[in-house]
Design a protein around this motif. Sequence first.
Motif, short mmCIF file in Angstrom:
data_model
loop_
_atom_site.label_atom_id
_atom_site.label_comp_id
_atom_site.label_asym_id
_atom_site.label_seq_id
_atom_site.Cartn_x
_atom_site.Cartn_y
_atom_site.Cartn_z
N LEU A 1 0.86 -1.19 0.00
CA LEU A 1 0.00 0.00 0.00
C LEU A 1 0.90 1.23 0.00
O LEU A 1 1.56 1.53 1.00
CB LEU A 1 -0.92 0.00 1.23
N ARG A 2 0.91 1.91 -1.12
CA ARG A 2 1.75 3.10 -1.26
C ARG A 2 1.16 4.27 -0.48
O ARG A 2 -0.04 4.33 -0.20
CB ARG A 2 1.90 3.47 -2.73
N HIS A 3 2.05 5.21 -0.14
CA HIS A 3 1.60 6.39 0.60
C HIS A 3 0.56 7.19 -0.17
O HIS A 3 -0.29 7.85 0.42
CB HIS A 3 2.82 7.27 0.92
N ASN A 4 0.60 7.08 -1.52
CA ASN A 4 -0.36 7.81 -2.35
C ASN A 4 -1.66 7.03 -2.59
O ASN A 4 -2.43 7.35 -3.49
CB ASN A 4 0.26 8.19 -3.70
N ALA B 1 -6.99 -1.60 5.82
CA ALA B 1 -5.67 -1.11 6.22
C ALA B 1 -5.53 0.38 5.93
O ALA B 1 -4.99 1.14 6.75
CB ALA B 1 -4.57 -1.89 5.51
N ASN B 2 -6.03 0.83 4.78
CA ASN B 2 -5.93 2.24 4.42
C ASN B 2 -6.83 3.11 5.28
O ASN B 2 -6.61 4.32 5.41
CB ASN B 2 -6.28 2.44 2.94
N GLN C 1 -1.22 -0.84 15.27
CA GLN C 1 -2.61 -0.37 15.19
C GLN C 1 -3.27 -0.84 13.89
O GLN C 1 -4.43 -1.25 13.88
CB GLN C 1 -2.66 1.15 15.30
N VAL C 2 -2.52 -0.78 12.81
CA VAL C 2 -3.05 -1.26 11.53
C VAL C 2 -3.34 -2.75 11.61
O VAL C 2 -4.37 -3.23 11.14
CB VAL C 2 -2.04 -0.99 10.39
N LEU C 3 -2.44 -3.50 12.24
CA LEU C 3 -2.60 -4.95 12.37
C LEU C 3 -3.92 -5.30 13.04
O LEU C 3 -4.74 -6.05 12.49
CB LEU C 3 -1.43 -5.51 13.18
N PHE C 4 -4.15 -4.76 14.22
CA PHE C 4 -5.33 -5.17 14.98
C PHE C 4 -6.62 -4.53 14.46
O PHE C 4 -7.69 -5.12 14.57
CB PHE C 4 -5.13 -4.88 16.47
N SER C 5 -6.51 -3.37 13.86
CA SER C 5 -7.69 -2.78 13.23
C SER C 5 -8.13 -3.63 12.04
O SER C 5 -9.34 -3.85 11.84
CB SER C 5 -7.38 -1.35 12.78
N THR C 6 -7.17 -4.12 11.26
CA THR C 6 -7.49 -4.94 10.10
C THR C 6 -8.04 -6.31 10.51
O THR C 6 -9.02 -6.79 9.94
CB THR C 6 -6.24 -5.12 9.21
N LEU C 7 -7.41 -6.95 11.51
CA LEU C 7 -7.94 -8.21 12.01
C LEU C 7 -9.35 -8.03 12.56
O LEU C 7 -10.24 -8.86 12.34
CB LEU C 7 -7.03 -8.78 13.10
N GLY C 8 -9.57 -6.93 13.26
CA GLY C 8 -10.91 -6.65 13.78
C GLY C 8 -11.92 -6.46 12.67
O GLY C 8 -13.08 -6.88 12.79
N ALA C 9 -11.50 -5.83 11.56
CA ALA C 9 -12.40 -5.64 10.42
C ALA C 9 -12.81 -6.98 9.81
O ALA C 9 -13.96 -7.17 9.40
CB ALA C 9 -11.74 -4.75 9.37
N VAL C 10 -11.86 -7.92 9.74
CA VAL C 10 -12.17 -9.24 9.19
C VAL C 10 -13.19 -9.96 10.08
O VAL C 10 -14.18 -10.52 9.60
CB VAL C 10 -10.89 -10.09 9.06
#
Length: 339
Positions: free
Chosen positions: A196-199, A260-261, A270-279
Amino acid sequence: MMTSAERMPDIGPSGFGNRRERETKREGNASQGLPATAKSLAGSIQSVRQELDAVRREQAKLQQAIYEAAQIQRKLCAPRELVWGEYEIAGEIFPVRHLSGDFFKVMELGSALGLTVGDIAGKGLSAGIWQAHLMGLIQRCARRHSDPAVAVADVNGELCQDQHERPMTALFFARLDPQRNDLVYCNAGLPAPLLLRHNKTVERLEKGGPMLGALQEAAYDSGSVRLNPGDMLLAYSDGMTECRNSEDEEFEMGRLSAAANAVGGANANQVLFSTLGAVLDFADACSPEDDLTLLVVRRRAAAMTEQPSSPSTDFSVPRRGPTSVVRPKKAERRGNRSK
């Protein structure tokens, strides 16, 4: 010819008396047998109870052994959170059973970092038992070869030497050079990791080859990308994208990158657990059918960069090891959907 006396039964007083005596004797014998039968039945019930207690004790010992094995697995998949110069790295496994067939590993390879995510075919004890062997084999081959494709081919060759049961394994292996910010990788059958690029653009890392353990002479290729400040790598098992909800929809790559974005600017953990929570929130009442594994690698912006850690950093001890994913409460999820 029988006489009338021979054909007639004995119906005199003595005949009736003998018959009554025989019936009384039978009843007495039956009544005498009841205590013995009851004792035998009680003994059988006691024996069954003792056997059930023994089975329960053995089951408790087995569950404890599996739990301890799962804790060892967690220690092998380490570190779970790491800061290395400009890079933040976080990983987690959410198993559907105590033992997981998924694994990840961050290892020191000289001045580079080795990043591994794997998925052994199957679940439970058999896959979990193979995990330690595979992780050790990957580390040996990664230290032996600087090219990820050559290292992966070496792992595959050693696995295929076993002519009996081979652990079919999907593997993503990469070497990250923190000085040049280059990531050289080989993807052997795992869903393509996402860069995932910054842009906000998304690249898929697809260079590699087939799953390990399938073909002894399989060919593997390496790919290379450069990580710019703010870029983020997501390497994951198929349990993430194939997780289904009650409408039989899969989470898929699009939702994964969007999740993730959605927390852009957050650190890797924070990205890790937010994404797992979304799944898990997507699955809602449907339990995942496969292990969920996610590894997040994020290059921080220049303003946030710290001095590189010493090469002597202990890669076997995690800085912090969260034990579970906290899911939003059902009422909160309903409230979010209604907005």
